[in-house]
Motif scaffolding. Structure first.
Motif, PDB file in Angstrom:
ATOM      1  N   ALA A  50     -36.160  97.822 -42.571  1.00 15.42           N
ATOM      2  CA  ALA A  50     -37.299  97.406 -41.999  1.00 15.42           C
ATOM      3  C   ALA A  50     -38.367  96.796 -42.941  1.00 15.42           C
ATOM      4  O   ALA A  50     -39.394  96.716 -42.587  1.00 15.42           O
ATOM      5  N   THR A  51     -37.855  95.909 -43.864  1.00 19.62           N
ATOM      6  CA  THR A  51     -38.799  95.135 -44.569  1.00 19.62           C
ATOM      7  C   THR A  51     -39.287  93.924 -43.681  1.00 19.62           C
ATOM      8  O   THR A  51     -40.420  93.476 -44.465  1.00 19.62           O
ATOM      9  N   LYS A  52     -38.564  93.630 -42.705  1.00 19.26           N
ATOM     10  CA  LYS A  52     -39.201  92.408 -41.643  1.00 19.26           C
ATOM     11  C   LYS A  52     -39.566  93.178 -40.604  1.00 19.26           C
ATOM     12  O   LYS A  52     -38.737  93.702 -39.991  1.00 19.26           O
ATOM     13  N   PRO A  53     -40.718  92.815 -40.150  1.00 13.82           N
ATOM     14  CA  PRO A  53     -40.988  93.131 -38.724  1.00 13.82           C
ATOM     15  C   PRO A  53     -40.228  92.490 -37.627  1.00 13.82           C
ATOM     16  O   PRO A  53     -39.673  91.475 -37.657  1.00 13.82           O
ATOM     17  N   SER A  54     -39.974  93.544 -36.715  1.00 11.40           N
ATOM     18  CA  SER A  54     -38.910  93.036 -35.475  1.00 11.40           C
ATOM     19  C   SER A  54     -39.990  93.335 -33.975  1.00 11.40           C
ATOM     20  O   SER A  54     -40.199  94.350 -34.067  1.00 11.40           O
ATOM     21  N   PRO A  55     -39.878  92.116 -33.260  1.00 17.01           N
ATOM     22  CA  PRO A  55     -40.554  92.599 -32.153  1.00 17.01           C
ATOM     23  C   PRO A  55     -40.048  93.316 -31.169  1.00 17.01           C
ATOM     24  O   PRO A  55     -38.622  93.597 -31.026  1.00 17.01           O
ATOM     25  N   THR A  56     -40.850  93.985 -30.389  1.00 15.79           N
ATOM     26  CA  THR A  56     -40.144  94.748 -29.134  1.00 15.79           C
ATOM     27  C   THR A  56     -39.005  94.030 -28.245  1.00 15.79           C
ATOM     28  O   THR A  56     -38.183  94.728 -28.021  1.00 15.79           O
ATOM     29  N   THR A 118     -31.714  90.848 -36.121  1.00 15.88           N
ATOM     30  CA  THR A 118     -33.087  90.203 -36.621  1.00 15.88           C
ATOM     31  C   THR A 118     -32.725  90.012 -38.076  1.00 15.88           C
ATOM     32  O   THR A 118     -32.915  89.071 -38.710  1.00 15.88           O
TER      33      THR A 118
END
Length: 236
Positions: A50-56, A118
């Protein structure tokens, strides 16, 4: 807690029991595969890197793809078995009990890739020996997803292969023949034991913090550090 690895067995066992129920209808096959892959999708998402944000929207796309693939594979295999006229009813029933494994194993691979795609697009952080971020690598992300996908193939092996074998033997015993109501509780215990064996075995195949040689990564990452190897969080 739900979707943590420590909660995988208590929340996953009832689903496994449902997947292995004999004489499945089309509706029940679709329901249990949908429920299983919905649970797996949430577990994969909660235990990703989860180091990079992932959109819903990415989560929804991955979830729909994972569930549709799982249900399609399971239903397709069941239809093939039902149309195989050369099998006796007893043999057909036995084969149907093993259908969940190839369906779940192949769908699990789709699930991991779709729920975490992602990471493939944006890469994941790699760290040097001192724990400093060297850069973001797509190659490391591919390795992370491959290792996680392999654990998801190994995981259902004991869970979905051992119980049908054990139950086919136990159901012939006088105890279960005279007490058919005991079959479901006994099958639940067998599934619980198999799940308890399989989960630590599967997730211990690869360390969570995996190591890779910098020479195998992107040139810019190899130039950004003097370390011969870097580590990355593959997720669970």
């Amino acid at each position: 807690m739900p979707f943590r690895m420590s909660g995988y067995i208590p929340f996953g066992t009832p689903i496994v029991v449902g997947l292995l129920l004999p004489n499945q209808t089309l509706a029940s096959t679709v329901f249990w595969q949908w429920l299983n892959q919905s649970h797996n999708a949430c577990v994969n998402y909660a235990n990703r890197n989860a180091t990079k944000p992932s959109p819903t929207s990415k989560f929804i796309q991955g979830y729909l793809g994972a569930v549709i693939s799982a249900v399609s594979i399971a239903v397709g295999l069941n239809v093939l078995v039902q149309r195989a006229n050369k099998f006796t009813p007893a043999t057909r029933l036995l084969i149907q009990r093993f259908v969940p494994f190839p369906a779940v194993a192949s769908a699990n691979i789709c699930n991991v890739v779709l729920m975490r795609h992602t990471e493939l697009e944006e890469g994941i952080d790699v760290l040097d020996n001192n724990g400093n971020i060297v850069g973001s690598s797509r190659i490391a992300a591919k390795h992370a997803l491959l290792e996680t996908a392999l654990t998801r193939v190994v995981l259902p092996m004991p869970i979905l292969v051992l119980p049908p074998i054990i139950m086919s033997i136990l159901e012939k015993t006088s105890l279960l023949r005279s007490r058919p109501r005991m079959i479901l509780p006994v099958q639940s215990l067998v599934c619980l034991a198999a799940f308890g064996l399989a989960l630590p075995l599967a997730i211990s195949l690869f360390p969570q913090m995996s190591e890779i040689e910098t020479s195998r990564l992107e040139p810019e990452i190899a130039l950004a550090t003097t370390s011969k190897t870097v580590v990355y969080n593959k997720g669970l």
